[in-house]
Design an enzyme around this catalytic site. Structure first.
Site, PDB file in Angstrom:
ATOM      1  N   SER A 249     -83.951  -0.055 -21.966  1.00 40.10           N
ATOM      2  CA  SER A 249     -82.542   0.274 -22.225  1.00 40.10           C
ATOM      3  C   SER A 249     -81.832  -0.937 -22.795  1.00 40.10           C
ATOM      4  O   SER A 249     -82.235  -2.079 -22.533  1.00 40.10           O
ATOM      5  CB  SER A 249     -81.866   0.698 -20.922  1.00 40.10           C
ATOM      6  OG  SER A 249     -80.461   0.700 -21.087  1.00 40.10           O
TER       7      SER A 249
ATOM      8  N   TYR B 230     -79.251  -0.682 -11.856  1.00 42.50           N
ATOM      9  CA  TYR B 230     -79.899  -0.118 -13.046  1.00 42.50           C
ATOM     10  C   TYR B 230     -80.238  -1.219 -14.057  1.00 42.50           C
ATOM     11  O   TYR B 230     -81.363  -1.314 -14.539  1.00 42.50           O
ATOM     12  CB  TYR B 230     -78.957   0.926 -13.670  1.00 42.50           C
ATOM     13  CG  TYR B 230     -79.469   1.541 -14.945  1.00 42.50           C
ATOM     14  CD1 TYR B 230     -80.504   2.472 -14.911  1.00 42.50           C
ATOM     15  CD2 TYR B 230     -78.929   1.191 -16.185  1.00 42.50           C
ATOM     16  CE1 TYR B 230     -80.988   3.043 -16.076  1.00 42.50           C
ATOM     17  CE2 TYR B 230     -79.405   1.756 -17.358  1.00 42.50           C
ATOM     18  CZ  TYR B 230     -80.429   2.680 -17.309  1.00 42.50           C
ATOM     19  OH  TYR B 230     -80.915   3.246 -18.461  1.00 42.50           O
TER      20      TYR B 230
END
Ligand SMILES: [Zn+2]
Length: 699
Positions: free
Chosen positions: A576, A589
């Site tokens: 990501s 995250y």
């Protein structure tokens, strides 16, 4: 397909009500599909059917006799109307005038297009003269196991007479072609009452005045052979059982170990896909006393060995004292010996104009007490090759039970395998796709990016195993991809990537499904959002478990397989933007995503010496089709930006440098690039697919 459990006899499936309203050509199609629906009647792609039909000539308006016959490359079970070639019978008969004799028979194939009726583009097959010159309206040519068992027996002429009397004749082995067509015609003219003929080492011809009569004769004749074998072939199959059959779970466990190692040893030129079969027919053979001598004789029907190679490789394994490590250690030598043997066969039999030697590796691997493994350029070919060898086993079972089984003479086999007409067919096959023969496993395979990735890889010819925790989504994704790319190309496994056992089982199932692994796309994920003081330990652990530990577990398993397989490997992580760029309110995250990226770099370093490449794709804000972006996370992000959820996509688009939305297909494209040979010299890299975001520039 008829279930063998329903009894050994073929059922007569003809339905007059269905056939009544059909044209003669439609009745031919109906009969063909009925015959091809049962593998005991003919093998996949084997045999052909025909009808001589009076048609109106589009050029002259007059009535012409037209041969409708299965065209080149089709399968009678699945053929459609456009699968038939149509040819003028008077022109086919006129060809006799220019035939120069058996040594020139191959040139007659070049004249067939001149006989085409109604500009039909379907190419006529090599078997066309066989149908044209049988002076009967409806002709079936089938490869039934029970008839080939007669045809491959040492005394096949005598057996034919014994079983069928004068009703069915017998012709000695002759390679299919123009000359055999003339032989069949001569036989029919001299034996006007005969209903068919057995071709030595090959199969059956039958005929009738109507479509129904031809169909029923074919069924009746095969049934008579089946019944005869039932009565006569009462001795234990293949000399009886010599080795024990292992339990199903042990058979599968051994196949999973052998398949990737065999695959690695035979995939230097072209990646292969595997298929495992431990059905009863196979097990009876691979536990039997006569396994080795029978396997060495090779297959008989030309259709069989074109698919299976002339003989299988019998893997050295003793089910009475199982020692898989010993077997694995012996494989390189056994496979090299097979190749050397094949090269000798080629040298012995080649002719001045023979095509170059083809892949010398075995297609069929028989493992005592375990089953049969087949490898070919794709899954369907591997599966069908296995089916063909089962046909060959059935033939050997019948022939060796009542007589002595004989394979085709080596030179005859070679002349078919390296027939220039076969070579021409192979040359017409389109070039393989960029990922043909590659096997990929995609975690999170039922979600947006996962499914788009699977589709992209399959579009390039890869076989894909979808791994996901969501059973329903998994089933839907598999069905959807099977419809789009063919069911042989996709399998699914339920996999919780945080469970060591589940990961091991899932990869094992993938090995059994396709025989190995080339590409891992680690993509399963989740997303969460919380300020650090509100981040519970459970939330923190969940992120670390799925994103960091999950990526570790699947990579470790893939590495283990890659090292056993010894054919390199490819790992692509879907990380990501947040793995590089800090983002407020998502520390768990972001930290886990950063761990993924660093893990990829470590693995790139570790894998390089084994040609294992590891790269990362960093998506950002892929909302469409994403399971992560449905529900809470979407709402949390919208709340963080103080906007409506429906405006999120526009928000991310406007935030990007290129002012573009990012879709799952865009990520899939980058994954495909990294998974393919286009990026053969890249490892340890990161590709951002985020429509431009200065924060995530790598440095
Ligand atoms: Zn045939």
């Amino acid at each position: 397909m008829l279930d063998k459990q329903q009894g050994a006899r073929l059922a007569n499936l003809w339905d007059d009500a269905k056939a009544a309203g059909m044209s003669e050509a439609e009745r031919l199609l109906y009969r063909s599909n009925l015959l091809g629906s049962d593998k005991r009647i003919t093998n996949y792609g084997g045999g052909n059917t025909s009808a001589k039909v009076m048609e109106k000539d589009p050029l002259t308006g007059e009535t012409a006799e037209v041969l409708w016959v299965k065209g080149s490359g089709g399968d009678v079970g699945t053929i459609k109307m456009d699968g038939f070639a149509t040819l003028y019978m008077d022109k086919l008969r006129a060809l006799k005038g220019i035939y120069r004799g058996v040594e020139f028979e191959d040139e007659m194939v070049g004249y067939l297009p001149h006989c085409t009726f109604n500009l039909n583009p379907r190419a006529a097959s090599i078997d066309t003269p066989l149908h044209a010159y049988v002076p009967k309206v409806h002709v079936d040519h089938m490869h039934p196991d029970a008839i080939i068992a007669v045809a491959a027996s040492k005394n096949s002429k005598e057996l034919t007479k014994k079983i069928f009397g004068d009703e069915i004749g017998w012709l000695p082995w002759k390679r299919p072609g123009y000359e055999l067509g003339l032989w069949l015609e001569k036989y029919c003219l001299e034996n006007p009452k005969a209903r068919g003929v057995v071709l030595e080492s090959h199969g059956l011809f039958t005929w009738g005045d109507t479509a129904r009569q031809a169909y029923e004769t074919t069924i009746e004749i095969i049934n008579r052979a089946i019944a005869w074998f039932e009565a006569e072939n009462t001795a234990p199959a293949f000399g009886g059982e010599a080795k024990p059959v292992l339990a199903a779970s042990e058979r599968v466990a051994i196949a999973k170990k052998l398949m990737p190692v065999i695959r690695g040893l035979i995939s230097a030129e072209e990646k292969k896909v595997g298929h495992f079969d431990d059905s009863k027919a196979v097990l009876d053979f691979v536990t039997s006393t006569n396994l080795e001598p029978l396997a060495a004789l090779g297959t008989s029907c030309p259709d069989h060995f074109l698919r299976t190679k002339i003989r299988p490789l019998v893997v050295d394994f003793d089910p009475a004292q199982p020692d898989v490590e010993k077997t694995l250690a012996g494989l390189p030598e056994a496979i090299a010996a097979y190749r050397a043997d094949y090269a000798l066969y080629y040298e012995r039999c080649k002719r001045a104009d023979s095509p170059a030697m083809r892949d010398p590796n075995a297609v069929v691997y028989l493992v005592l007490g375990v089953g049969m493994i087949t490898f070919a350029k794709d899954k369907a070919t591997a599966r069908i090759s296995g089916e063909f060898y089962v046909n060959a086993i059935n033939v050997m079972r019948g022939a060796s039970g009542v007589s002595t089984y004989v394979g085709l003479p080596e030179q005859e086999a070679f002349d078919i395998e390296y027939w220039l007409l076969e070579e021409a067919k192979l040359q017409r096959i389109p070039k393989p796709k960029s990922l043909a023969g590659r096997i990929a496993l995609v975690t999170g395979g039922a979600g947006g990016i996962g499914k788009a990735t699977a589709a992209r890889l399959m579009q390039e010819g890869a076989c894909v195993v979808l791994a996901d925790i969501d059973e329903t989504a998994l089933e839907n994704a598999q069905n959807e991809l099977a419809t789009r790319y063919g069911k042989d190309f996709v399998r699914s496994v339920n996999m919780n990537v945080t469970s060591e056992a589940a990961v091991e089982t899932g990869f094992g199932d993938a090995l059994l499904a396709f025989g190995g692994l080339d590409i891992l796309v680690s993509n399963a994920g989740l997303a969460s959002s919380a300020a650090i003081e509100d981040t519970t330990l459970a939330l923190w652990n969940q992120n670390i478990d799925i994103l960091a530990t999950g990526y570790f577990l699947v990579s470790r398993e893939a590495f283990r397989i890659f090292r056993n397989q010894k054919a390199g490997g490819n790992v692509v992580f879907v990380a990501s933007k947040n793995g590089l760029a800090a983002s407020p309110g998502a520390s768990a995250y972001c930290t886990a995503k950063a761990a993924e990226i660093h893990l990829a770099r470590c693995l790139a370093l570790e894998g390089a010496s084994a040609q294992i490449r590891v790269n990362v794709v960093n998506p950002d804000a892929v909302l469409r089709g994403s399971k992560i972006w449905s529900g809470e996370w979407k709402e949390q992000r919208a709340a963080a930006y103080k906007m409506d959820v429906d405006d999120l996509e526009a928000h991310y688009r406007e935030r990007s440098m290129l002012k573009l939305s990012v879709f799952p297909e865009d990520i899939a494209e980058a994954i495909y690039f990294l998974a393919s040979d286009m990026s053969a010299k890249s490892t340890g890299n990161i590709v951002n697919v985020d429509a431009g975001n200065a924060q995530s520039f790598t440095r």
